[in-house]
Design a protein around this motif. Structure first.
Motif, PDB file in Angstrom:
ATOM      1  N   VAL A  61       1.086  -0.917   0.243  1.00 16.84           N
ATOM      2  CA  VAL A  61      -0.351  -0.273  -0.008  1.00 16.84           C
ATOM      3  C   VAL A  61       0.893   1.436   0.022  1.00 16.84           C
ATOM      4  O   VAL A  61       0.422   2.022  -0.573  1.00 16.84           O
ATOM      5  N   ILE A  62       1.763   1.107   1.218  1.00 21.63           N
ATOM      6  CA  ILE A  62       2.849   2.584   1.194  1.00 21.63           C
ATOM      7  C   ILE A  62       3.633   2.261  -0.452  1.00 21.63           C
ATOM      8  O   ILE A  62       3.513   3.967  -1.223  1.00 21.63           O
ATOM      9  N   ALA A  63       3.843   1.784  -1.463  1.00 17.22           N
ATOM     10  CA  ALA A  63       4.567   1.718  -2.470  1.00 17.22           C
ATOM     11  C   ALA A  63       3.645   2.261  -3.422  1.00 17.22           C
ATOM     12  O   ALA A  63       4.301   3.136  -4.316  1.00 17.22           O
ATOM     13  N   ILE A  64       2.529   0.926  -3.341  1.00 16.11           N
ATOM     14  CA  ILE A  64       1.458   1.749  -4.380  1.00 16.11           C
ATOM     15  C   ILE A  64       1.116   3.450  -4.271  1.00 16.11           C
ATOM     16  O   ILE A  64       1.276   4.619  -5.258  1.00 16.11           O
ATOM     17  N   THR A  65       0.987   3.882  -2.992  1.00 15.87           N
ATOM     18  CA  THR A  65       0.555   5.256  -2.454  1.00 15.87           C
ATOM     19  C   THR A  65       1.647   6.132  -3.151  1.00 15.87           C
ATOM     20  O   THR A  65       1.116   7.311  -3.911  1.00 15.87           O
ATOM     21  N   ALA A  66       2.322   5.574  -2.597  1.00 19.23           N
ATOM     22  CA  ALA A  66       3.736   6.914  -3.460  1.00 19.23           C
ATOM     23  C   ALA A  66       4.054   6.910  -4.382  1.00 19.23           C
ATOM     24  O   ALA A  66       4.503   8.058  -5.065  1.00 19.23           O
ATOM     25  N   ALA A  67       3.759   5.456  -5.952  1.00 19.04           N
ATOM     26  CA  ALA A  67       3.858   5.867  -7.363  1.00 19.04           C
ATOM     27  C   ALA A  67       3.211   6.815  -7.728  1.00 19.04           C
ATOM     28  O   ALA A  67       2.803   7.490  -7.971  1.00 19.04           O
ATOM     29  N   LEU A  68       1.917   6.589  -6.896  1.00 20.63           N
ATOM     30  CA  LEU A  68       0.370   6.931  -7.643  1.00 20.63           C
ATOM     31  C   LEU A  68       0.530   8.886  -6.889  1.00 20.63           C
ATOM     32  O   LEU A  68       0.766   9.589  -8.663  1.00 20.63           O
ATOM     33  N   PHE A  69       1.464   9.246  -6.078  1.00 19.00           N
ATOM     34  CA  PHE A  69       1.678  10.753  -5.882  1.00 19.00           C
ATOM     35  C   PHE A  69       2.259  11.242  -6.789  1.00 19.00           C
ATOM     36  O   PHE A  69       2.290  12.420  -6.708  1.00 19.00           O
ATOM     37  N   ALA A  70       3.488  10.236  -7.030  1.00 19.17           N
ATOM     38  CA  ALA A  70       4.104  10.653  -8.147  1.00 19.17           C
ATOM     39  C   ALA A  70       3.892  10.789  -9.028  1.00 19.17           C
ATOM     40  O   ALA A  70       4.243  12.047  -9.954  1.00 19.17           O
ATOM     41  N   VAL A  71       3.617  10.248  -9.143  1.00 19.66           N
ATOM     42  CA  VAL A  71       2.776  10.274 -10.717  1.00 19.66           C
ATOM     43  C   VAL A  71       1.896  11.379 -10.988  1.00 19.66           C
ATOM     44  O   VAL A  71       1.542  12.104 -12.594  1.00 19.66           O
ATOM     45  N   ALA A  72       1.030  11.219  -9.946  1.00 19.33           N
ATOM     46  CA  ALA A  72       0.134  12.388 -10.065  1.00 19.33           C
ATOM     47  C   ALA A  72       0.989  13.922 -10.719  1.00 19.33           C
ATOM     48  O   ALA A  72      -0.225  15.006 -10.817  1.00 19.33           O
ATOM     49  N   HIS A  73       2.509  14.108  -9.949  1.00 19.35           N
ATOM     50  CA  HIS A  73       2.926  15.054 -10.501  1.00 19.35           C
ATOM     51  C   HIS A  73       3.345  16.416 -11.212  1.00 19.35           C
ATOM     52  O   HIS A  73       3.682  17.044 -11.707  1.00 19.35           O
ATOM     53  N   VAL A  74       2.998  15.104 -12.395  1.00 16.97           N
ATOM     54  CA  VAL A  74       3.170  14.940 -14.426  1.00 16.97           C
ATOM     55  C   VAL A  74       4.914  15.274 -13.623  1.00 16.97           C
ATOM     56  O   VAL A  74       5.104  15.666 -12.846  1.00 16.97           O
ATOM     57  N   GLY A  75       5.563  15.382 -14.593  1.00 18.90           N
ATOM     58  CA  GLY A  75       6.956  15.264 -15.858  1.00 18.90           C
ATOM     59  C   GLY A  75       8.276  14.266 -14.571  1.00 18.90           C
ATOM     60  O   GLY A  75       7.882  13.936 -13.540  1.00 18.90           O
ATOM     61  N   TRP A  76       8.253  12.953 -15.408  1.00 23.15           N
ATOM     62  CA  TRP A  76       8.501  12.442 -14.575  1.00 23.15           C
ATOM     63  C   TRP A  76      10.339  12.785 -13.863  1.00 23.15           C
ATOM     64  O   TRP A  76      10.400  11.601 -13.121  1.00 23.15           O
ATOM     65  N   GLN A  77      11.117  13.345 -14.568  1.00 20.62           N
ATOM     66  CA  GLN A  77      11.357  14.474 -13.184  1.00 20.62           C
ATOM     67  C   GLN A  77      11.921  14.226 -11.702  1.00 20.62           C
ATOM     68  O   GLN A  77      12.650  14.526 -11.431  1.00 20.62           O
ATOM     69  N   LYS A  78      10.484  14.405 -11.761  1.00 19.55           N
ATOM     70  CA  LYS A  78       9.679  14.698 -10.260  1.00 19.55           C
ATOM     71  C   LYS A  78       9.131  13.152  -9.164  1.00 19.55           C
ATOM     72  O   LYS A  78       9.445  12.873  -8.657  1.00 19.55           O
ATOM     73  N   PHE A  79       9.827  12.395 -10.405  1.00 18.07           N
ATOM     74  CA  PHE A  79       8.998  10.872  -9.784  1.00 18.07           C
ATOM     75  C   PHE A  79       9.837  10.213  -8.974  1.00 18.07           C
ATOM     76  O   PHE A  79       9.125   9.855  -7.910  1.00 18.07           O
TER      77      PHE A  79
END
Length: 291
Positions: free
Chosen positions: A171-189
């Motif tokens: 759950v921690i990994a999935i929500t962290a990944a989704l949180f990152a992708v939601a910010h757009v711009g792969w440099q931020k992931f």
């Protein structure tokens, strides 16, 4: 909630946010010179309008998750807005300070190697041009409203239904990944993903949404202070030069300081896990997540 379901909700909310943002951007244009010396329409950064779009999208997403996954549940209990062991609150603040150095250094390093084209000077100019009440409103968005909104969706609306069917690390990994992708711009992931993982650990360990909101707000407060400092320097030199101002260069921080901050963040994260297992208040709060 299944993992594809969580992905679907995040994609839907992010798409709605970008649609609304594009909609208001088409009505807020200012003239600018292009490379050929002629005038063209250029989007003007609108922090308050952007937050309004984000709030509309995220709150609609929250409403949808509630209707589908817990139509009869108390919103407060579903999101995890509850008390926990008191030690989690100062720990969240300390972790916010510890994470700022390594995350900012990592993002600066990635930007230096693969530039995204995003210019911090535009955000600094917004602060320079803003009046005192406007700066207060911007600070409220960056430090309080924005963090609370994102945590309500990612560590609130998504975490509890995911916890009903999946183990905490996933759950921690999935929500962290989704949180990152939601910010757009792969440099931020990667930087935002690391930040999201820390937020998720604190949310799961404490059994409460409040420490993760406090951590998120603390981290953003440091960024906001950097913006105000840069804006103050730009204002002292005159508004015309403010557009050339930039945020402090995180990559210029001493290596030892970044290393110490990174080690401190790891220790504090481990401490949160230990506290979550041993503190009765945290254990009672976590039980409510699983009920």
């Amino acid at each position: 909630m299944s993992i594809p379901g969580a992905i679907g909700w995040t994609v839907g909310v992010t798409a709605l946010f970008l649609f609304l943002l594009g909609l208001i951007s088409s009505f807020r244009m200012e003239p600018a010179l292009d490379g050929a010396g002629s005038f063209r329409a250029a989007p003007k950064l609108d922090v308050i309008g952007s937050f309004a779009c984000q709030a509309a999208a995220y709150l609609l997403g929250l409403f949808g998750v509630l209707q589908v996954h817990a139509p009869r549940a108390s919103i407060r209990q579903f999101l995890g807005v509850r008390g926990t062991h008191v030690a989690f609150y100062p720990l969240a603040i300390a972790l916010g300070f510890a994470l700022e150095g390594p995350i900012a250094a990592l993002y600066t390093a990635i930007e230096g190697r693969w530039p995204s084209g995003i210019d911090d000077a535009e955000l600094v100019r917004v602060f320079v041009d803003a009046s005192a009440p406007e700066r207060a409103a911007l600070g409220l968005i960056f430090i309080v409203l924005g963090p609370a909104l994102e945590e309500v969706f990612f560590r609130g609306a998504l975490v509890r239904p995911l916890r009903w069917t999946h183990r905490a690390p996933l759950v921690i990994a999935i929500t962290a990944a989704l949180f990152a992708v939601a910010h757009v711009g792969w440099q931020k992931f990667l930087p935002i993903g690391i930040f999201g993982a820390a937020l998720g650990v604190l949310r799961i360990a404490s059994g409460s949404l409040l420490p993760s909101i406090l951590l998120h707000g603390t981290y953003n407060a440091i960024q906001c202070f950097s913006l105000l400092s840069a804006a103050g320097a730009g204002a002292a030199d005159g508004a015309p030069s403010a557009a050339g101002a930039a945020l402090p260069d995180a990559a210029g921080s001493p290596v030892w300081l970044v290393a110490v901050s990174s080690a401190s963040a790891l220790v504090l994260t481990a401490l949160a896990c230990v506290l979550g297992r041993r503190a009765e208040g945290a254990a009672r709060a976590r039980e409510k997540d699983l009920s």
